[in-house]
Design a protein around this motif. Structure first.
Motif, PDB file in Angstrom:
ATOM      1  N   UNK A  23      -2.091 -10.964  -5.371  1.00 50.67           N
ATOM      2  CA  UNK A  23      -3.180 -11.872  -5.725  1.00 50.67           C
ATOM      3  C   UNK A  23      -3.337 -12.996  -4.696  1.00 50.67           C
ATOM      4  N   UNK A  24      -2.298 -13.209  -3.882  1.00 50.59           N
ATOM      5  CA  UNK A  24      -2.376 -14.205  -2.808  1.00 50.59           C
ATOM      6  C   UNK A  24      -2.953 -13.608  -1.527  1.00 50.59           C
ATOM      7  N   UNK A  25      -3.282 -12.301  -1.574  1.00 52.91           N
ATOM      8  CA  UNK A  25      -3.868 -11.649  -0.405  1.00 52.91           C
ATOM      9  C   UNK A  25      -2.857 -11.069   0.556  1.00 52.91           C
ATOM     10  N   UNK A  26      -1.582 -11.065   0.165  1.00 55.90           N
ATOM     11  CA  UNK A  26      -0.530 -10.519   1.019  1.00 55.90           C
ATOM     12  C   UNK A  26      -0.412  -9.015   0.805  1.00 55.90           C
ATOM     13  N   UNK A  27      -0.147  -8.275   1.876  1.00 53.53           N
ATOM     14  CA  UNK A  27       0.028  -6.828   1.779  1.00 53.53           C
ATOM     15  C   UNK A  27       1.493  -6.478   2.002  1.00 53.53           C
ATOM     16  N   UNK A  28       2.066  -5.747   1.041  1.00 54.59           N
ATOM     17  CA  UNK A  28       3.472  -5.344   1.080  1.00 54.59           C
ATOM     18  C   UNK A  28       3.560  -3.831   0.966  1.00 54.59           C
ATOM     19  N   UNK A  29       4.437  -3.224   1.746  1.00 50.16           N
ATOM     20  CA  UNK A  29       4.670  -1.783   1.601  1.00 50.16           C
ATOM     21  C   UNK A  29       5.493  -1.553   0.345  1.00 50.16           C
ATOM     22  N   UNK A  30       5.032  -0.624  -0.492  1.00 47.47           N
ATOM     23  CA  UNK A  30       5.748  -0.274  -1.713  1.00 47.47           C
ATOM     24  C   UNK A  30       6.683   0.903  -1.443  1.00 47.47           C
ATOM     25  N   UNK A  31       6.114   2.074  -1.195  1.00 48.27           N
ATOM     26  CA  UNK A  31       6.908   3.268  -0.927  1.00 48.27           C
ATOM     27  C   UNK A  31       6.180   4.153   0.065  1.00 48.27           C
ATOM     28  N   UNK A  32       6.927   5.045   0.697  1.00 43.25           N
ATOM     29  CA  UNK A  32       6.352   6.024   1.610  1.00 43.25           C
ATOM     30  C   UNK A  32       6.744   7.421   1.151  1.00 43.25           C
ATOM     31  N   UNK A  33       5.795   8.349   1.213  1.00 45.53           N
ATOM     32  CA  UNK A  33       6.067   9.759   0.919  1.00 45.53           C
ATOM     33  C   UNK A  33       5.966  10.541   2.226  1.00 45.53           C
ATOM     34  N   UNK A  34       6.961  11.403   2.531  1.00 46.36           N
ATOM     35  CA  UNK A  34       6.963  12.128   3.807  1.00 46.36           C
ATOM     36  C   UNK A  34       6.286  13.496   3.701  1.00 46.36           C
ATOM     37  N   UNK A  35       5.101  13.520   3.136  1.00 45.10           N
ATOM     38  CA  UNK A  35       4.447  14.789   2.781  1.00 45.10           C
ATOM     39  C   UNK A  35       3.011  14.510   2.360  1.00 45.10           C
TER      40      UNK A  35
END
Length: 381
Positions: A257-269
């Protein structure tokens, strides 16, 4: 192994679910030989290739034996035996993504440490070994407990809002992930070829089902600012560069909500957040995956002005042989495409198929999403 044209390679896939099924649908346009390993004789891929092996992709020797005489091995699920993948690489068979990337991603603890090591913005986290350890982290509340291994589609994740939730916690090695005040969730599908070239699809906006904690539907492109889109794409590229492997990757992110972008998870497929690309993009995520395995140039990610994907899941209270209601109504709609996964048994919340929707603008697509959601239901006979 064969020494013939790249277009006649023997490709092995660990896993025979819907992702493998859609991969095969695309691969049938090429002169390739597809081998599938899956524990279920009734897997969605089982009848689509004559090279189907029933076996456990978590078992070391089973995976080793399966890979003999293949040119390249890939996955449609990350919960596989990575020790076997390292040995297969040593024996000269290409593994894409490579064993190191899969090992990093399949363990959510290693994955979070990877983001930390490469200074990739992600939510704060702590590691625990058991349910008993939760009591040591009361000051970290609220957080999500995520099992380090074997979680998928909302399984293996619990919200911890107070100490009273600890009694329901997982008694397995876990990641405690600090809760983020989320504006929306987004995803970037990235294709990375064997030369290191990258192709990124338009950013996708994900809307989750609150009951099953999995994607209800998605819309592309996401409704975010140009600056946010640039930051998201930069983060996705940094993830793929850090993993140091060719492959197809889905990088899921939070926009706070503050406009920050964070990586949550990555899928290798291939990933649920890229299914719409089958109709929406010049080269789909499955076509990119095949191109990467064959060593071909990446395809174009140019896409329809607006697209969506609606998951078709099993209805609550229905377990048994699947019966699809309302599918015929969708044939009346323009630019609406049905994909069923060939799963014989339905369960509440189980992904049974999806519907892709194309449109000229967001309003048009959202209206079609509502039509799809009101028309289709999966029950047990």
């Amino acid at each position: 192994m064969s020494n013939s044209s790249p277009l006649s390679k023997k490709i092995g896939i660990l896993g025979g679910g819907q992702l493998g099924r859609m991969f095969i649908e695309n691969a049938l346009r090429y002169d390739v030989e597809i081998h599938i390993l899956d524990p279920s004789a009734n897997a969605p891929c089982a009848h689509l290739t004559k090279h189907f092996v029933q076996g456990d992709f978590r078992d070391y020797q089973t995976v080793i034996d399966f890979a003999k005489n293949l040119d390249v091995l890939t996955i449609e699920i990350e919960h596989v035996n990575t020790e076997a993948l390292y040995k297969i690489e040593e024996d000269g068979v290409q593994v894409i993504p490579n064993a190191q990337a899969i090992e990093t991603i399949k363990d959510k603890g290693l994955q979070k440490q990877f983001y930390q090591d490469y200074e990739i913005r992600s939510s704060l986290f702590r590691l625990v070994n058991s349910q008993e350890d939760l009591a040591q982290h009361t000051s970290f509340l609220p957080f999500f407990q995520k099992a380090r291994k074997d979680g998928y589609d909302g399984k293996g994740v619990l919200a911890m809002n107070s100490t009273s939730d600890f009694e329901h916690g997982f008694d397995v090695p876990s990641v405690l992930e600090k809760s983020v005040d989320i504006e929306k969730e987004i995803s970037v599908i990235v294709a990375k070829d064997q030369l290191g070239n990258l192709a990124l699809y338009p950013i996708v906006e994900l809307v989750f089902d609150p009951v099953y904690n999995l994607v209800d539907y998605l819309i592309a492109p996401a409704e975010i600012t140009e600056q946010q889109a640039k930051k998201a794409k930069d983060l996705a590229q940094r993830v793929c560069q850090g993993l140091n492997s060719p492959g197809l990757f889905a990088v899921e992110m939070f926009l706070s909500k503050e406009g920050e972008i964070l990586v949550n998870e990555t899928a290798p497929r291939a990933h649920n957040s890229g299914h719409h690309t089958i109709e929406a993009s010049i080269s789909s995520q499955f076509d990119q995956h095949l191109r990467i395995l064959l060593g071909l140039p990446l395809g174009s990610t140019n896409s329809y002005p607006c697209a969506a994907m609606v998951n078709i899941v099993g209805s609550e209270g229905h377990t048994g042989k699947a019966l699809y209601l309302g599918i015929e109504k969708l044939s009346e709609l323009e630019n609406v495409y049905v994909h069923l996964y060939g799963k014989e048994i339905t369960k509440p919340g189980r992904k049974m198929g999806h519907v892709s929707v194309l449109g000229n603008n967001r309003e048009e697509v959202i209206a079609k999403i509502e039509q799809v959601k009101s028309a289709v239901q999966v029950i047990a006979e």
